[in-house]
Design a protein around this motif. Structure first.
Motif, PDB file in Angstrom:
ATOM      1  N   ARG A 141       1.616  -3.264   8.857  1.00  0.00           N
ATOM      2  CA  ARG A 141       2.007  -4.116   8.252  1.00  0.00           C
ATOM      3  C   ARG A 141       2.727  -4.173   6.812  1.00  0.00           C
ATOM      4  NH1 ARG A 141      -3.365  -8.237   9.184  1.00  0.00           N
ATOM      5  NH2 ARG A 141      -2.591  -7.120  11.212  1.00  0.00           N
ATOM      6  N   PRO A 142       2.494  -3.959   5.629  1.00  0.00           N
ATOM      7  CA  PRO A 142       2.444  -4.335   4.620  1.00  0.00           C
ATOM      8  C   PRO A 142       4.360  -3.216   4.503  1.00  0.00           C
ATOM      9  CG  PRO A 142       1.264  -3.869   3.873  1.00  0.00           C
ATOM     10  CD  PRO A 142       0.935  -3.321   5.234  1.00  0.00           C
ATOM     11  N   ARG A 174       3.762   3.980  13.052  1.00  0.00           N
ATOM     12  CA  ARG A 174       2.370   4.321  14.160  1.00  0.00           C
ATOM     13  C   ARG A 174       1.988   4.795  14.704  1.00  0.00           C
ATOM     14  NH1 ARG A 174       1.908  -1.608  17.050  1.00  0.00           N
ATOM     15  NH2 ARG A 174       0.394  -1.378  17.500  1.00  0.00           N
ATOM     16  N   GLU A 198       6.191  -3.112   7.742  1.00  0.00           N
ATOM     17  CA  GLU A 198       6.874  -3.859   8.840  1.00  0.00           C
ATOM     18  C   GLU A 198       7.387  -5.151   8.061  1.00  0.00           C
ATOM     19  OE1 GLU A 198       6.069  -5.853  12.875  1.00  0.00           O
ATOM     20  OE2 GLU A 198       4.372  -5.248  11.551  1.00  0.00           O
ATOM     21  N   GLN A 199       6.846  -6.332   7.272  1.00  0.00           N
ATOM     22  CA  GLN A 199       6.813  -6.901   6.241  1.00  0.00           C
ATOM     23  C   GLN A 199       8.000  -7.075   5.081  1.00  0.00           C
ATOM     24  OE1 GLN A 199       3.789  -8.758   4.889  1.00  0.00           O
ATOM     25  NE2 GLN A 199       2.674  -9.336   6.058  1.00  0.00           N
ATOM     26  N   LYS A 228      11.241  -6.635   7.288  1.00  0.00           N
ATOM     27  CA  LYS A 228      11.312  -7.571   7.720  1.00  0.00           C
ATOM     28  C   LYS A 228      12.297  -8.184   6.398  1.00  0.00           C
ATOM     29  CE  LYS A 228      10.366 -11.729  10.689  1.00  0.00           C
ATOM     30  NZ  LYS A 228       8.607 -12.323  11.318  1.00  0.00           N
ATOM     31  N   ILE A 283       8.780   1.046  12.283  1.00  0.00           N
ATOM     32  CA  ILE A 283       7.816   0.803  13.006  1.00  0.00           C
ATOM     33  C   ILE A 283       7.547   1.918  13.192  1.00  0.00           C
ATOM     34  CG2 ILE A 283       6.585  -0.828  12.676  1.00  0.00           C
ATOM     35  CD1 ILE A 283       7.768  -0.761   9.868  1.00  0.00           C
ATOM     36  N   LYS A 298      -1.824  -0.789  12.996  1.00  0.00           N
ATOM     37  CA  LYS A 298      -1.311  -1.966  12.614  1.00  0.00           C
ATOM     38  C   LYS A 298      -1.860  -2.807  11.233  1.00  0.00           C
ATOM     39  CE  LYS A 298      -1.743  -3.683  17.506  1.00  0.00           C
ATOM     40  NZ  LYS A 298      -1.739  -4.746  18.863  1.00  0.00           N
ATOM     41  N   TRP A 299      -2.787  -2.873  10.657  1.00  0.00           N
ATOM     42  CA  TRP A 299      -3.147  -3.193   9.349  1.00  0.00           C
ATOM     43  C   TRP A 299      -2.322  -2.310   9.143  1.00  0.00           C
ATOM     44  CZ3 TRP A 299      -5.830  -0.590   6.249  1.00  0.00           C
ATOM     45  CH2 TRP A 299      -6.363  -0.987   4.873  1.00  0.00           C
TER      46      TRP A 299
END
Length: 244
Positions: free
Chosen positions: A173-174, A6, A176-177, A180, A2, A169-170
């Motif tokens: 985010r998908p 970024r 990263e989720q 995870k 991630i 970051k925005w």
């Protein structure tokens, strides 16, 4: 992963922003410089077109914005008239050096950097006219513009860097989720697979023991088959979640 994603997002954005800032600020500097040069040349052309002003330097035209002086030369290059009212034109050696510098190139106009002057040469039927304009204010304006562009460039770069960090970051985010959730699923699936694997390995070892009768062996085989089917279902669920 991630963090690398970024960082790559920020580097791409800042590369594009840096390129655009350089192009925009470079164009601003270029057009400003060209506009100042054209205004200066326009003034010098008007002065050269009206040589009678050499005799009345105190009468300034509306288009005169820069300190200037003009020299009128005869066919043999001898100085016929001089005027302008902005310079001390009593130094003959200085004037001769300016004339030589202006005629050292075939260009009709140009800049004499060592004298901080721009010249404009006009050939007339019986004489030649040389107009010189001081470009100190023009250079000062361009130097100030360069400093302003540098400040705007640095501030703009830092501002876009901050915006790119927030956007990175925005944007990730998908991802990263999903990453995870995938890790959580793999951890849960590993835990779920550990039990049937343990049962299968234990029953396999028991089957290799000759002391057990046929009934117990049948029980061990049934347990191995049951755990194998359970593992098959878990693996199928893992594949479905990965593909969807």
């Amino acid at each position: 992963m991630i963090k690398k994603l970024r960082l790559k997002f920020i580097l791409i954005n800042m590369s594009i922003v840096t390129l655009l800032l350089c192009i925009i600020l470079g164009l601003v500097f270029y057009f400003t410089s060209a506009n100042l040069e054209q205004e200066s040349l326009s003034m010098m052309r008007n002065i050269a077109a009206q040589p009678f002003r050499l005799d009345t330097p105190e009468e300034r035209g509306e288009d005169v914005r820069l300190p200037f002086f003009a020299l009128q030369l005869g066919p043999d290059g001898d100085l016929l008239a001089k005027g302008g009212g902005y310079y001390d034109l009593s130094d003959a050696a200085f004037l001769d050096s300016l004339i030589d510098a202006a005629f050292s190139t075939p260009k009709q106009f140009g800049v004499l950097s060592e004298y901080n002057l721009r010249y404009y040469r006009v050939d007339m039927p019986l004489s030649q006219c040389l107009v010189f304009a001081d470009i100190s204010s023009e250079r000062a304006t361009l130097n100030g513009l360069v400093k302003t562009c540098c400040i705007i460039g640095v501030v703009g770069f830092l501002l876009f860097l901050w915006v790119s960090i927030l956007l990175s970051k925005w944007a990730v985010r998908p991802v990263e989720q999903a990453w995870k959730q995938q890790r959580q699923f793999v951890a849960a699936a590993s835990h779920e697979l550990k039990t049937p694997l343990t049962v299968i390995m234990t029953n396999t070892e028991l089957l290799q023991n000759p002391t057990y009768d046929a009934g117990k062996r049948e029980t061990f085989l049934h347990s191995i088959q049951t755990m194998s089917e359970q593992m098959k279902r878990l693996i199928g669920q893992m594949v479905w979640m990965i593909l969807n």
